[in-house]
Design a protein around this motif. Sequence first.
Motif, PDB file in Angstrom:
ATOM      1  N   UNK A 150      -7.722  19.713  23.981  1.00 46.37           N
ATOM      2  CA  UNK A 150      -6.688  19.664  25.006  1.00 46.37           C
ATOM      3  C   UNK A 150      -6.716  20.940  25.841  1.00 46.37           C
ATOM      4  N   UNK A 151      -6.131  20.837  27.008  1.00 44.71           N
ATOM      5  CA  UNK A 151      -5.828  21.998  27.839  1.00 44.71           C
ATOM      6  C   UNK A 151      -4.329  22.241  27.784  1.00 44.71           C
ATOM      7  N   UNK A 152      -3.928  23.514  27.890  1.00 44.88           N
ATOM      8  CA  UNK A 152      -2.511  23.854  27.803  1.00 44.88           C
ATOM      9  C   UNK A 152      -2.234  25.117  28.598  1.00 44.88           C
ATOM     10  N   UNK A 153      -0.971  25.342  28.872  1.00 53.26           N
ATOM     11  CA  UNK A 153      -0.541  26.582  29.526  1.00 53.26           C
ATOM     12  C   UNK A 153       0.087  27.508  28.484  1.00 53.26           C
ATOM     13  N   UNK A 154       0.158  28.800  28.818  1.00 49.44           N
ATOM     14  CA  UNK A 154       0.802  29.762  27.916  1.00 49.44           C
ATOM     15  C   UNK A 154       1.374  30.899  28.733  1.00 49.44           C
ATOM     16  N   UNK A 155       2.380  31.548  28.175  1.00 52.15           N
ATOM     17  CA  UNK A 155       2.961  32.750  28.773  1.00 52.15           C
ATOM     18  C   UNK A 155       3.202  33.755  27.665  1.00 52.15           C
ATOM     19  N   UNK A 156       3.163  35.015  27.988  1.00 56.45           N
ATOM     20  CA  UNK A 156       3.409  36.057  26.985  1.00 56.45           C
ATOM     21  C   UNK A 156       2.240  36.195  26.046  1.00 56.45           C
ATOM     22  N   UNK A 157       2.314  35.571  24.903  1.00 54.60           N
ATOM     23  CA  UNK A 157       1.213  35.593  23.937  1.00 54.60           C
ATOM     24  C   UNK A 157       0.818  34.163  23.601  1.00 54.60           C
ATOM     25  N   UNK A 158      -0.445  33.972  23.332  1.00 58.71           N
ATOM     26  CA  UNK A 158      -0.961  32.646  22.988  1.00 58.71           C
ATOM     27  C   UNK A 158      -1.194  32.595  21.477  1.00 58.71           C
ATOM     28  N   UNK A 159      -0.110  32.650  20.728  1.00 53.57           N
ATOM     29  CA  UNK A 159      -0.218  32.676  19.282  1.00 53.57           C
ATOM     30  C   UNK A 159      -0.633  31.306  18.762  1.00 53.57           C
ATOM     31  N   UNK A 160      -1.607  31.287  17.841  1.00 45.59           N
ATOM     32  CA  UNK A 160      -2.080  30.030  17.272  1.00 45.59           C
ATOM     33  C   UNK A 160      -1.036  29.439  16.330  1.00 45.59           C
ATOM     34  N   UNK A 161      -1.051  28.102  16.141  1.00 48.77           N
ATOM     35  CA  UNK A 161      -0.139  27.492  15.177  1.00 48.77           C
ATOM     36  C   UNK A 161      -0.325  28.089  13.785  1.00 48.77           C
ATOM     37  N   UNK A 162       0.767  28.234  13.071  1.00 44.75           N
ATOM     38  CA  UNK A 162       0.700  28.835  11.739  1.00 44.75           C
ATOM     39  C   UNK A 162       0.426  27.818  10.651  1.00 44.75           C
ATOM     40  N   UNK A 163       0.697  26.527  10.900  1.00 46.40           N
ATOM     41  CA  UNK A 163       0.517  25.505   9.872  1.00 46.40           C
ATOM     42  C   UNK A 163       0.381  24.148  10.552  1.00 46.40           C
ATOM     43  N   UNK A 164      -0.159  23.203   9.801  1.00 44.98           N
ATOM     44  CA  UNK A 164      -0.376  21.851  10.303  1.00 44.98           C
ATOM     45  C   UNK A 164       0.154  20.835   9.306  1.00 44.98           C
ATOM     46  N   UNK A 165       0.417  19.636   9.816  1.00 50.27           N
ATOM     47  CA  UNK A 165       0.696  18.500   8.936  1.00 50.27           C
ATOM     48  C   UNK A 165      -0.291  17.398   9.256  1.00 50.27           C
ATOM     49  N   UNK A 166      -0.531  16.546   8.285  1.00 48.02           N
ATOM     50  CA  UNK A 166      -1.345  15.355   8.471  1.00 48.02           C
ATOM     51  C   UNK A 166      -0.557  14.153   7.997  1.00 48.02           C
TER      52      UNK A 166
END
Length: 455
Positions: free
Chosen positions: A432-448
């Motif tokens: 995907x493409x996305x926008x960000x502001x400030x910091x682009x912190x990665x997700x800390x956790x995922x669910x399936x």
Amino acid sequence: MRNRLMSVAAALLATCALAGVAALPARGADNPPLRDLANAQGRYYGTAVTASKLTGAYGDVAGTQFDSVTPGNEMKWGSVEPARGSFNWAGADQVVAFAAAHGQKVRGHTLVWHSQLPSWVSSGTWSAEQLRTLMTDHIATEVGRYQGRIDHWDVVNEPFNEDGTRRQSLFQTTLGDGYIADALRAARAADPAAKLYVNDYNTDGTGAKSDAMYRLVSSLRAQGVPIDGVGFQAHLILGQVPSTLQANLRRFADLGLDVALTELDIRMPLPATAAQLAQQKEEYRAVTAACVAVTRCRGVTVWGFTDADSWIPDVFPGQGAATPYDENLRPKPAYDGIVQALGGTVPVPTTSCAVTYTVPNQWTGGFTANVVVKNTGTTPVNGWTVGWSWPAGQRVTQAWSTTLTQSGSQVTAANASYNGSLPAGGSASFGFNATWTGTNTAPAAFTLNGAACAP
């Protein structure tokens, strides 16, 4: 800033143990075939088949799992006598021979039906006497050919409209109401041992159409017409299984007739999701259990056991996934529902996964991300949804190989139509493409599929 961007671009790997994920059932040694489970309940469990496919893996599943087969098209009038006096028994013979080789019953389908007639019958101009002779001769020829080898015949198929009036078929308009009794008598004369049924759809629950069927078979019984049972096709829609199914079966059984579910499938919108498949599992369980609960319900036939051989997508575009096996002949959660209804045990599926999240490209105010979800366990997963939360206000603008939705900081990415199956060791990717502001912190956790992944 350079260090922060480099750290965001690095891969984030989260391996998680999943509980309660909708997955394909394991083929454990503790699970006997459906036919054995059904036999223990005094029932049969059958499937419609396509004669030309009765080899290889398809033939193995059909022969191992089911103890009754119905030819999907091979015994219909248009198939066996496409030209007057010219017969083609190859497909029907193949199904009957397959059944004999695998110790299976055969449900003959169907002798008198408004559809799939040969054109020489449907386009002809017949007097009542001529058409009655054509019909009874056809029945005598086909039933006689397989005398002693067919356990049940759907003698008359789909005689009613939805409102319970008689369908204005060629037979109804030319011969009147009596054609059904004539057909049943001809079938009894040709094979006194075969069980004779009238079969229809949308009669599964109580209502105008099933009431009309009830009146018909009550009248036939009162006249001494040979009829042994009523077939309920059970072409069902996810979420619309009639609540009166069991009671409806019982009221027909109380007439002294056998009943059977003859063409069971449960369709849904595509692509199938894990939640839909879980619901379908419960509905297959409920429908099968309804038959088990009614003493004179002789058995259940699914209308094709695999999605690869299902009629649904051709007739209902955008719908499918209606059978207990997927297109690769792998059992779906629906299979487990059947097992449970027949008194079998289903192991709780366990699996594990890994999600890899990378940002290969980032610029001021925007970035591209790639995600890979891998099944690192031993249990296949059919239909996946990956979820996460962004702590820094990122917003998705475009996605590929997934259906991606976002509500606030919560993101849900569901499989596309072509990448929903994750066999053991298999993976699927999307981006995907996305926008960000400030910091682009990665997700800390995922669910399936709604289950949290351990850090």
